[in-house]
Design an enzyme around this catalytic site. Structure first.
Site, short mmCIF file in Angstrom:
data_model
loop_
_atom_site.label_atom_id
_atom_site.label_comp_id
_atom_site.label_asym_id
_atom_site.label_seq_id
_atom_site.Cartn_x
_atom_site.Cartn_y
_atom_site.Cartn_z
N GLY A 89 45.64 34.12 50.67
CA GLY A 89 47.39 34.04 50.40
C GLY A 89 47.72 35.36 50.72
N HIS A 90 48.44 35.93 52.03
CA HIS A 90 48.80 36.93 52.07
C HIS A 90 50.41 36.81 52.34
CE1 HIS A 90 44.70 38.46 54.05
NE2 HIS A 90 44.69 37.99 52.62
N GLY B 96 41.08 41.30 45.23
CA GLY B 96 42.11 40.53 46.06
C GLY B 96 43.59 40.63 45.71
N ASP B 97 44.72 40.09 46.61
CA ASP B 97 46.00 40.14 45.98
C ASP B 97 46.59 41.67 46.10
OD1 ASP B 97 45.94 37.34 46.32
OD2 ASP B 97 45.39 37.32 44.08
N SER C 110 53.51 52.13 48.57
CA SER C 110 54.36 50.81 48.61
C SER C 110 55.05 50.83 47.26
CB SER C 110 53.63 49.53 48.73
OG SER C 110 54.49 48.59 49.06
N GLN D 78 40.59 38.65 50.55
CA GLN D 78 39.81 38.86 49.35
C GLN D 78 39.72 40.77 49.22
OE1 GLN D 78 38.20 36.23 51.24
NE2 GLN D 78 39.79 35.24 50.40
N LYS E 269 47.59 43.04 51.05
CA LYS E 269 47.18 43.39 52.08
C LYS E 269 48.22 42.94 53.36
CE LYS E 269 43.37 41.19 51.17
NZ LYS E 269 43.82 40.84 49.52
P1 GDP Z 1 47.23 39.96 49.53
O1 GDP Z 1 46.54 38.88 49.36
O2 GDP Z 1 46.49 41.37 49.26
O3 GDP Z 1 48.10 39.97 50.91
O4 GDP Z 1 48.50 40.31 48.44
P2 GDP Z 1 49.34 38.80 48.20
O5 GDP Z 1 50.46 38.47 49.03
O6 GDP Z 1 48.67 37.66 47.51
O7 GDP Z 1 50.13 39.50 46.58
C1 GDP Z 1 50.63 40.80 46.79
C2 GDP Z 1 52.14 40.36 46.28
O8 GDP Z 1 52.84 41.59 45.78
C3 GDP Z 1 53.13 39.41 47.23
O9 GDP Z 1 53.84 38.65 46.37
C4 GDP Z 1 53.89 40.76 47.83
O10 GDP Z 1 55.14 40.31 48.46
C5 GDP Z 1 54.06 41.77 46.56
N1 GDP Z 1 54.00 43.36 47.07
C6 GDP Z 1 53.40 43.82 47.87
N2 GDP Z 1 53.51 45.22 47.80
C7 GDP Z 1 54.40 45.33 46.89
C8 GDP Z 1 55.12 46.50 46.35
O11 GDP Z 1 54.64 47.73 46.71
N3 GDP Z 1 55.83 46.18 45.23
C9 GDP Z 1 56.09 45.09 44.82
N4 GDP Z 1 56.93 44.84 43.65
N5 GDP Z 1 55.45 43.68 45.45
C10 GDP Z 1 54.42 44.18 46.44
P1 IMO Z 2 43.59 37.34 49.05
O1 IMO Z 2 43.11 37.43 50.70
C1 IMO Z 2 42.49 36.64 45.09
C2 IMO Z 2 38.82 34.28 44.37
C3 IMO Z 2 38.93 33.04 43.56
C4 IMO Z 2 37.59 32.91 42.74
C5 IMO Z 2 36.56 33.40 43.76
C6 IMO Z 2 35.99 32.25 44.43
O2 IMO Z 2 44.95 36.56 48.86
O3 IMO Z 2 43.22 38.70 48.37
P2 IMO Z 2 36.61 30.92 46.50
O4 IMO Z 2 37.81 29.73 46.87
O5 IMO Z 2 36.90 31.70 47.72
O6 IMO Z 2 35.37 30.21 46.71
O7 IMO Z 2 36.79 31.46 45.20
O8 IMO Z 2 37.44 34.25 44.60
N1 IMO Z 2 39.61 34.41 45.52
C7 IMO Z 2 40.73 35.16 45.38
N2 IMO Z 2 41.42 36.01 44.54
N3 IMO Z 2 42.82 36.80 46.29
C8 IMO Z 2 42.21 36.09 47.34
O9 IMO Z 2 42.58 36.25 48.61
C9 IMO Z 2 41.30 35.23 46.87
N4 IMO Z 2 40.30 34.31 47.61
C10 IMO Z 2 39.44 34.05 46.77
O10 IMO Z 2 40.00 32.92 42.66
O11 IMO Z 2 37.90 33.85 41.79
MG MG Z 3 46.72 37.14 48.11
#
Ligand code: GDP
Ligand code: IMO
Ligand code: MG
Length: 442
Positions: free
Chosen positions: A40-41, A12-13, A417, A228, A16
């Protein structure tokens, strides 16, 4: 035009949200197919910064139709909080935001159950986001769940009369007094809650499968926004340290009612290093100064919970696995710029488990916990790459790092990116992604 599924290739994170937002102008609709407000996107452009949890990242494009598919668990309170936050910032949602009548409703008691279980588990906790995701999916699968279409059903009271005693018994077993909670857990209160939600949700309720298939039928294109990542998938992830839904591309069909035959491509989002929030094995995990550097430079703190993310080197055993289970042919490589200042960069290319080399991800969690990563080391580039627009403009060492990942993972890197904003993106020439989207994005 094509229908494309965007999935996370790690824990995750991966970024996306940024990638989906970037691709939106090439699609008519975007659909989430699993998970709930555990996601959290983040989307950034100009001086704007949005965090989306339930609502697809496409909502920030005024002409996008946005769908929450049947595979999701929808917390109505979180949904209305998100819609009102968006509207307060000038983003109109009515008439283009739709929730499947077959989606499960995440009820106020689900986070309470989640919290009670995690507290009781002590060291064995999953480290969930405490949003009630697991309990909501459990009620779905045990056929006690309430779908959006059931919110105003005559049978609701009777359904809760069956479910409530089970929930109360579980909470009591975990040492929690259900009557001491802020959320009333009784059939009448839950029925009243659902009746109220039924009215408020009515303008958003629709048959998402019908809407998406109709759109595809007239030549429209749909972007499927995974939440995720591969290693958090309930079937393919590091069970039990996973979420409770199918985050991989197969989930897109089940979770929207658009058949797999309608999907044209899967884009994997891969972060140039690894992060994980919550408990569970993380083979290439780092500690010490490199961990601090990545967390600080990459701002690796949870979008949903604010927890500091664990950080590690890129793991290509995981990335290859993600490629295989998702059918990924194109990759969006994110956060390359975060590595800018490092003197050397490692990539985990295989595992040593009990003295033997292993190149595939083991199912056995104990084995995964005993992995000694096999690393290849690369010289860093120690130059600023933020916002570079052409691959050829990247430092040679950065180009070599990208090409190595492409080779090792076995899928084309279509996009790199180099910053959180839309414009901080390198689109590779003649890429697969370009062919799926009918031309250059951005
Ligand atoms: P998601 O859950 O996959 O949508 O990712 P998140 O938003 O939770 O976490 C990605 C973080 O990295 C966010 O704070 C974005 O703004 C940031 N981000 C995305 N792409 C880049 C990149 O290429 N460089 C940097 N420095 N930050 C990025
Ligand atoms: P995005 O879409 C990162 C993780 C939690 C925990 C496990 C189970 O932003 O990438 P849950 O609450 O789903 O039962 O938790 O999954 N988890 C994530 N980790 N990014 C996420 O979403 C996540 N959604 C759940 O931290 O380990
Ligand atoms: Mg996220």
């Amino acid at each position: 035009m094509s229908n494309v599924v965007v999935v996370g290739m790690q824990w995750g994170d991966e970024g996306k949200g940024k990638v989906v937002d970037l691709l939106c102008p090439k699609f008519e609709a975007v659909a989430r197919y699993q998970g709930g407000n555990n996601a959290g996107h983040t989307v950034k452009f100009g001086d704007q910064h949005f965090s989306l949890h339930l609502i697809p990242s496409g909502i920030l494009h005024a002409d996008m139709q946005c769908y929450l598919g049947n595979g999701m668990v929808v917390n109505p309170d979180a949904f209305f909080e998100e819609t009102s936050n968006l509207e307060a910032r000038g983003v109109e949602v009515e008439g283009r935001l739709w929730v499947s009548d077959r989606a499960q409703v995440l009820l106020p008691m689900h986070p309470e159950i989640d919290l009670a279980r995690e507290a009781a588990a002590g060291n064995a906790k999953i480290g969930t986001t405490s949003r009630g995701i697991g309990p909501a999916y459990e009620h779905k699968v045990s056929r006690f769940g309430i779908r959006v279409a059931d919110l105003d059903s005559e049978a609701l009271m009777g359904r809760f009369e069956m479910l409530v005693p089970r929930v109360r018994a579980e909470l009591e077993g975990l040492g929690v007094d259900p009557d001491a909670l802020a959320t009333p857990i009784n059939a009448t209160a839950l029925t009243d809650y659902c009746r109220e939600v039924a009215v408020r949700l009515a303008p958003y309720k629709t048959d998402v499968s019908l809407a998406l298939n109709d759109l595809i039928g007239v030549g429209g294109s749909v972007l499927f926004e995974g939440a995720q990542g591969a290693l958090l998938d309930i079937d393919h992830g590091s069970y039990p340290y996973v979420t409770s839904s199918n985050s991989s591309s197969g989930g897109a069909a089940i979770g929207t009612g658009v058949p797999p035959t309608a999907m044209d491509g899967v884009l994997g989002v891969l972060k140039a290093y690894g992060t994980r929030v919550g408990e569970g094995p993380f083979p290439a995990e780092l500690d010490g100064t490199v961990l601090e550097y990545l967390r600080d430079r990459g701002r690796e703190f949870g979008t949903t919970t604010g927890r500091p993310r664990r950080c590690g080197w890129l793991d290509t055993v995981v990335a290859r696995y993600a490629r295989r289970i998702n059918g990924i042919r194109a990759i969006a490589l994110t956060k390359l710029d975060v590595l800018d200042d490092l003197e050397e960069i490692k990539v985990c290319v295989g595992y040593n488990i009990d003295g033997e080399r292993v190149d595939e991800l083991p199912a056995d969690l104990a084995k995964l916990g005993r992995v000694q990563p096999i690393y290849e080391t690369f010289p860093g580039w120690q130059e600023n790459t933020i916002g570079r627009l052409r691959f050829d403009d990247l430092p040679v060492n950065a180009q070599q790092y990208v090409r190595f990942i492409e080779e090792e993972v076995g899928a084309e890197i279509s996009l790199v990116s180099t910053g959180p904003k839309r414009e901080e993106t390198i689109m590779m020439d003649d890429s697969l992604l370009e062919s799926w989207t009918g031309g250059l994005v951005g």
